[in-house]
Design an enzyme around this catalytic site. Structure first.
Site, PDB file in Angstrom:
ATOM      1  N   THR A  68     -40.978  35.412  64.057  1.00 16.89           N
ATOM      2  CA  THR A  68     -41.986  36.118  63.278  1.00 16.89           C
ATOM      3  C   THR A  68     -43.333  35.408  63.387  1.00 16.89           C
ATOM      4  O   THR A  68     -43.495  34.476  64.186  1.00 16.89           O
ATOM      5  CB  THR A  68     -41.490  36.333  61.823  1.00 16.89           C
ATOM      6  OG1 THR A  68     -42.424  37.170  61.158  1.00 16.89           O
ATOM      7  CG2 THR A  68     -41.338  35.027  61.057  1.00 16.89           C
ATOM      8  N   LYS A  72     -44.821  35.328  67.825  1.00 16.30           N
ATOM      9  CA  LYS A  72     -44.288  36.392  68.693  1.00 16.30           C
ATOM     10  C   LYS A  72     -44.895  36.372  70.098  1.00 16.30           C
ATOM     11  O   LYS A  72     -44.207  36.622  71.083  1.00 16.30           O
ATOM     12  CB  LYS A  72     -44.511  37.768  68.056  1.00 16.30           C
ATOM     13  CG  LYS A  72     -43.661  38.008  66.814  1.00 16.30           C
ATOM     14  CD  LYS A  72     -43.869  39.424  66.302  1.00 16.30           C
ATOM     15  CE  LYS A  72     -43.125  39.647  64.993  1.00 16.30           C
ATOM     16  NZ  LYS A  72     -43.171  41.054  64.560  1.00 16.30           N
ATOM     17  N   ASP A 108     -39.286  46.028  67.073  1.00 16.11           N
ATOM     18  CA  ASP A 108     -40.110  46.648  66.024  1.00 16.11           C
ATOM     19  C   ASP A 108     -40.244  48.160  66.219  1.00 16.11           C
ATOM     20  O   ASP A 108     -40.166  48.929  65.258  1.00 16.11           O
ATOM     21  CB  ASP A 108     -41.506  46.009  65.988  1.00 16.11           C
ATOM     22  CG  ASP A 108     -41.484  44.621  65.362  1.00 16.11           C
ATOM     23  OD1 ASP A 108     -40.573  44.340  64.565  1.00 16.11           O
ATOM     24  OD2 ASP A 108     -42.376  43.815  65.679  1.00 16.11           O
ATOM     25  N   ASN A 157     -59.336  52.945  64.129  1.00 20.90           N
ATOM     26  CA  ASN A 157     -59.468  51.551  63.667  1.00 20.90           C
ATOM     27  C   ASN A 157     -60.908  51.231  63.280  1.00 20.90           C
ATOM     28  O   ASN A 157     -61.856  51.749  63.867  1.00 20.90           O
ATOM     29  CB  ASN A 157     -58.994  50.571  64.747  1.00 20.90           C
ATOM     30  CG  ASN A 157     -58.629  49.227  64.149  1.00 20.90           C
ATOM     31  OD1 ASN A 157     -57.967  49.175  63.121  1.00 20.90           O
ATOM     32  ND2 ASN A 157     -59.071  48.147  64.761  1.00 20.90           N
ATOM     33  N   THR A 159     -62.431  48.410  63.656  1.00 24.24           N
ATOM     34  CA  THR A 159     -63.033  47.815  64.852  1.00 24.24           C
ATOM     35  C   THR A 159     -62.615  48.669  66.048  1.00 24.24           C
ATOM     36  O   THR A 159     -61.501  48.533  66.568  1.00 24.24           O
ATOM     37  CB  THR A 159     -62.524  46.361  65.030  1.00 24.24           C
ATOM     38  OG1 THR A 159     -62.635  45.690  63.775  1.00 24.24           O
ATOM     39  CG2 THR A 159     -63.320  45.621  66.092  1.00 24.24           C
TER      40      THR A 159
HETATM   41  P1  ATR Z   1     -50.933  43.255  61.716  1.00 27.03           P
HETATM   42  O1  ATR Z   1     -50.550  42.291  62.796  1.00 27.03           O
HETATM   43  O2  ATR Z   1     -49.973  43.243  60.550  1.00 27.03           O
HETATM   44  O3  ATR Z   1     -51.177  44.630  62.223  1.00 27.03           O
HETATM   45  P2  ATR Z   1     -53.711  42.591  61.736  1.00 27.03           P
HETATM   46  O4  ATR Z   1     -53.605  42.297  63.174  1.00 27.03           O
HETATM   47  O5  ATR Z   1     -54.472  41.676  60.858  1.00 27.03           O
HETATM   48  O6  ATR Z   1     -52.270  42.688  61.078  1.00 27.03           O
HETATM   49  O7  ATR Z   1     -54.247  44.080  61.578  1.00 27.03           O
HETATM   50  C1  ATR Z   1     -54.565  44.631  60.365  1.00 27.03           C
HETATM   51  C2  ATR Z   1     -55.096  46.049  60.590  1.00 27.03           C
HETATM   52  O8  ATR Z   1     -55.578  46.538  59.350  1.00 27.03           O
HETATM   53  C3  ATR Z   1     -56.272  46.128  61.570  1.00 27.03           C
HETATM   54  O9  ATR Z   1     -56.186  47.361  62.254  1.00 27.03           O
HETATM   55  C4  ATR Z   1     -57.468  46.066  60.636  1.00 27.03           C
HETATM   56  O10 ATR Z   1     -58.639  46.648  61.169  1.00 27.03           O
HETATM   57  P3  ATR Z   1     -59.619  45.735  62.094  1.00 27.03           P
HETATM   58  O11 ATR Z   1     -58.980  45.674  63.435  1.00 27.03           O
HETATM   59  O12 ATR Z   1     -60.919  46.448  62.109  1.00 27.03           O
HETATM   60  O13 ATR Z   1     -59.707  44.383  61.421  1.00 27.03           O
HETATM   61  C5  ATR Z   1     -56.948  46.900  59.499  1.00 27.03           C
HETATM   62  N1  ATR Z   1     -57.649  46.646  58.220  1.00 27.03           N
HETATM   63  C6  ATR Z   1     -57.438  45.614  57.378  1.00 27.03           C
HETATM   64  N2  ATR Z   1     -58.219  45.727  56.281  1.00 27.03           N
HETATM   65  C7  ATR Z   1     -58.965  46.850  56.460  1.00 27.03           C
HETATM   66  C8  ATR Z   1     -59.959  47.521  55.680  1.00 27.03           C
HETATM   67  N3  ATR Z   1     -60.350  47.045  54.490  1.00 27.03           N
HETATM   68  N4  ATR Z   1     -60.489  48.669  56.165  1.00 27.03           N
HETATM   69  C9  ATR Z   1     -60.084  49.173  57.353  1.00 27.03           C
HETATM   70  N5  ATR Z   1     -59.154  48.586  58.129  1.00 27.03           N
HETATM   71  C10 ATR Z   1     -58.586  47.445  57.696  1.00 27.03           C
END
Ligand code: ATR
Length: 290
Positions: A68, A72, A108, A157, A159
């Site tokens: 985890t 990974k 997953d 997304n 970003t």
């Molecule tokens: P994981 O590995 O669990 O997917 P992560 O890589 O941190 O965790 O990804 C979190 C996701 O939630 C991302 O798509 C993030 O968007 P960004 O790529 O722009 O960072 C999204 N995310 C988290 N908080 C957010 C918010 N407040 N508004 C919009 N998107 C959010």
């Protein structure tokens, strides 16, 4: 699996930190229920130690284990053999030993699909999906959705560059159209979606509002979240309040664990309502005592 490895009957989950992992509880339940005299333990391995851990694995006596956060991707690079899914995703969550070599896969996507098969089997009839988020967790899901026959996969997304990167990376491996978007496209895209998936961490661990208007979403659309803390996320709460069919993320955790258990202990475990209740009780306890 050789007899030698079956005799080991011992598996692990590695991560850093590892205290929050539910995998020992889950595999411990199956070991007890199936009366298998094996063990499954959580092992905290820091990033500096991961390479040594994998190198020593063939002589460790373990039959294999789970990987985890944050290992990974590192483990993906360190294993001797990866299957096709691990190769495409660049991340490994399940390890096993065969003929002294370390093998890795990623379950997953399987867990995600099996959860939907169990609670909303009609999801396989859909063609258009909207996936919210383009982080680590969404990659396995996007690939699985492509393999399951979704022909249009819209990735929204914050970003945009991350959604674009996933689309570009996976397109050669899938027949689906992978289409990156920013959040402002959401209302238009929801009107086309048969399935809506949240992979973002928005609202995780709290009860804040989810910044999405569901008014365009088709009545028959299925809505699912991969987050399971809380079980009823703000995203699912919103979908439920609009009467959509919803599937929570706990089943993905349970299903993704089954293939590993079978490899290490020789029996495919079932995902039962009793198991769900057992894990749920622990999740609720942890939230209450936080
Ligand atoms: P994981 O590995 O669990 O997917 P992560 O890589 O941190 O965790 O990804 C979190 C996701 O939630 C991302 O798509 C993030 O968007 P960004 O790529 O722009 O960072 C999204 N995310 C988290 N908080 C957010 C918010 N407040 N508004 C919009 N998107 C959010």
């Amino acid at each position: 699996m050789s007899n030698n490895e079956q005799e080991a009957n011992s598996a692990f989950v590695i991560g850093w930190p590892i205290e929050h992992s539910r995998s020992p509880l889950l595999h411990g339940y199956w070991l007890k229920y199936l009366k298998i005299p094996g063990t499954y333990e959580a092992v905290g391995i820091s990033p500096e130690k991961i390479e040594t851990f994998i190198r020593l694995l063939p002589k460790s006596g373990f039959a294999g284990g789970n990987v985890t956060v944050p290992h990974k991707e590192a483990v993906f690079r360190l294993v001797d053999h990866r299957d096709e899914i691990a190769e495409v995703l660049g991340a490994v969550n399940t390890l096993w030993l065969k003929d002294g070599k370390v093998h890795g896969t990623n379950t997953d996507g399987y867990g995600f699909c099996a959860n939907l098969d169990s609670f909303a089997p009609k999801w396989r009839q859909g063609k258009t999906v909207v996936v919210l988020g383009a982080g680590g967790a969404s990659r396995a899901i996007i690939y699985a959705l492509g393999k399951a026959g979704y022909s249009k996969i819209h990735i929204i997304n914050r970003t945009l560059a991350k959604a674009e990167a996933i689309a570009e990376e996976f397109s050669p491996h899938l027949e689906s159209d992978l289409l990156p978007h920013s959040w402002e496209d959401a209302p238009d895209l929801l009107a086309k979606a048969d399935l809506l998936v949240n992979t973002t961490s928005i609202g995780m661990g709290d009860s804040g509002d989810f910044p999405l208007d569901f008014s365009n979403l088709k009545e028959q659309a299925i809505v699912t979240d991969i987050v399971y803390t809380p079980l009823l996320t703000p995203f699912l709460k919103l979908a439920k309040s609009k009467n959509y069919k919803t599937v929570d993320g706990l089943g993905m955790l349970l299903h993704q664990a089954a293939p590993g258990f079978e490899k290490w202990f020789g029996t495919r475990p079932n995902i039962t309502p009793a198991l769900r209740q057992y894990i749920l009780k622990d999740l609720t306890k942890k939230v209450l005592h936080k």
